[in-house]
Design an enzyme around this catalytic site. Structure first.
Site, mmCIF file in Angstrom:
data_model
loop_
_atom_site.group_PDB
_atom_site.id
_atom_site.type_symbol
_atom_site.label_atom_id
_atom_site.label_comp_id
_atom_site.label_asym_id
_atom_site.label_seq_id
_atom_site.Cartn_x
_atom_site.Cartn_y
_atom_site.Cartn_z
ATOM 1 N N GLU A 99 -6.648 8.066 -9.654
ATOM 2 C CA GLU A 99 -6.470 9.327 -8.926
ATOM 3 C C GLU A 99 -6.990 10.505 -9.751
ATOM 4 O OE1 GLU A 99 -2.331 8.680 -8.085
ATOM 5 O OE2 GLU A 99 -2.925 7.025 -6.780
ATOM 6 N N HIS A 156 -6.165 7.358 -14.901
ATOM 7 C CA HIS A 156 -5.725 6.789 -13.626
ATOM 8 C C HIS A 156 -6.788 7.074 -12.562
ATOM 9 C CE1 HIS A 156 -3.535 6.148 -9.925
ATOM 10 N NE2 HIS A 156 -2.752 5.355 -10.628
ATOM 11 N N LYS A 186 3.945 9.341 -10.320
ATOM 12 C CA LYS A 186 2.965 10.257 -9.711
ATOM 13 C C LYS A 186 3.619 11.620 -9.442
ATOM 14 C CE LYS A 186 0.448 6.286 -8.151
ATOM 15 N NZ LYS A 186 -0.475 5.661 -7.204
ATOM 16 N N SER A 203 -0.319 -1.861 -5.733
ATOM 17 C CA SER A 203 0.597 -2.471 -4.764
ATOM 18 C C SER A 203 1.378 -3.659 -5.344
ATOM 19 C CB SER A 203 -0.153 -2.886 -3.502
ATOM 20 O OG SER A 203 -0.752 -1.751 -2.891
ATOM 21 N N GLU A 232 -6.464 -1.635 -12.586
ATOM 22 C CA GLU A 232 -5.999 -1.279 -11.251
ATOM 23 C C GLU A 232 -7.192 -1.181 -10.304
ATOM 24 O OE1 GLU A 232 -2.033 0.972 -11.535
ATOM 25 O OE2 GLU A 232 -3.584 2.433 -11.949
ATOM 26 N N ASN A 243 4.861 4.463 -12.634
ATOM 27 C CA ASN A 243 4.080 5.696 -12.530
ATOM 28 C C ASN A 243 4.622 6.455 -11.324
ATOM 29 O OD1 ASN A 243 2.187 7.699 -12.266
ATOM 30 N ND2 ASN A 243 0.489 6.332 -11.722
ATOM 31 N N GLY A 251 -1.774 1.886 -3.738
ATOM 32 C CA GLY A 251 -1.091 2.581 -2.647
ATOM 33 C C GLY A 251 -1.515 2.118 -1.260
HETATM 34 P P1 PGA Z 1 0.945 1.548 -6.314
HETATM 35 O O1 PGA Z 1 0.295 2.447 -7.471
HETATM 36 O O2 PGA Z 1 1.837 0.548 -7.010
HETATM 37 O O3 PGA Z 1 1.698 2.487 -5.461
HETATM 38 O O4 PGA Z 1 -0.189 0.861 -5.626
HETATM 39 C C1 PGA Z 1 -0.104 1.895 -8.689
HETATM 40 C C2 PGA Z 1 -0.685 2.975 -9.560
HETATM 41 O O5 PGA Z 1 -1.356 3.865 -9.027
HETATM 42 O O6 PGA Z 1 -0.494 2.986 -10.791
#
Ligand code: PGA
Length: 252
Positions: free
Chosen positions: A99, A97, A11, A215, A169, A9, A175
């Site tokens: 976010e 997601h 982003k 992460s 997640e 992803n 993140g």
């Molecule tokens: P990250 O993000 O691996 O940077 O923690 C995962 C995601 O948001 O899909």
């Protein structure tokens, strides 16, 4: 039996030129790989979809959008419909997601509409769920995930649901550098599969790919993916470097 998948992803990262380069680098590595049994997906910003779709071999790498509109078409300035996404020749769309849920106030009802529009347009949804830190602290993580699944997905019929990939997640792990322990991931994935069994049936549950995200990186992917109910990962930060992403793909 269900497919193991590693999905990136990106982003809101990479210009078009950088994105094309990264997609090429990833493809080169995947091409050389001996065991190609795991599926590889890259989740791109809208602006990249059409170009990258033209240059990658879709047998080696599939492409996902990171969102789609909850409306089919019309006067919705700035939105991108599932139908438009499909017209770029790609296969998947990430929906829900955390976010999107937290910064853009997307609730389960809206997400359910997106899932249905994606399916109507032959896009496979990667549906994201996961509890907030507060919910984990109060031991309400199962309740939180249960609600997201019930309201977001569980009114789909068997055939529709069979096209869904679930990504668990935990929001506190995205993140942040803090990863769920392999035990926490397995516990939740097993719970999700149990809910799918109860709502649909054992066969559908056994065939549902459930990814872990938050992460996930080269140093912890192997341990996470070795759990029986963890079928791969949704990778944010570590999917922006071809070497790291490839190492994660090789972690099964
Ligand atoms: P990250 O993000 O691996 O940077 O923690 C995962 C995601 O948001 O899909």
């Amino acid at each position: 039996m269900r497919k193991r998948i590693v999905a990136g992803n990106w982003k809101m990262n990479k210009t078009l030129k950088e994105g094309i380069e990264l997609a090429r680098e990833i493809e080169l590595q995947v091409e050389k790989q001996e065991d190609k049994s795991a599926g590889v997906i890259i989740g791109l910003p809208f602006i990249h979809l059409s170009e990258v779709s033209k240059i990658v071999n879709h047998k080696l790498i599939s492409i996902a959008a990171q969102n789609c509109s909850s409306e089919p078409r019309g006067a919705f300035t700035g939105e991108v419909s599932a139908e438009m996404i499909k017209s770029t020749g790609i296969e998947y769309v990430i929906i829900g997601h955390s976010e999107r849920r937290s910064y853009f106030n997307e609730d389960n009802e809206t997400l359910n509409k997106k899932v249905k529009l994606a399916l109507e347009n032959s896009l496979k949804p990667i549906f994201c769920i996961g509890e907030q830190l507060e919910e984990r602290k109060q031991e309400k993580q199962f309740e939180a995930v249960n609600k997201q699944l019930r309201e977001g997905l569980f009114d789909l019929d068997d055939e529709e649901f069979s096209k869904i990939i679930i990504a668990y997640e935990p929001v506190w792990a995205i993140g942040t550098g803090e990863t769920a322990t392999p035990q926490q991931a397995q516990e939740m994935h097993k719970y999700i599969r149990k809910l799918v069994t109860e709502t649909y049936n054992q066969e559908i549950a056994d065939n549902t790919t459930i990814l872990y995200g938050g992460s996930c990186k080269p140093t912890n992917a192997k341990e996470l993916f070795s759990n029986p109910d963890v079928d791969g990962g949704l990778i944010g930060g570590a999917s922006l470097k071809a070497d790291d992403f490839f190492e994660i793909i090789n972690s099964f």
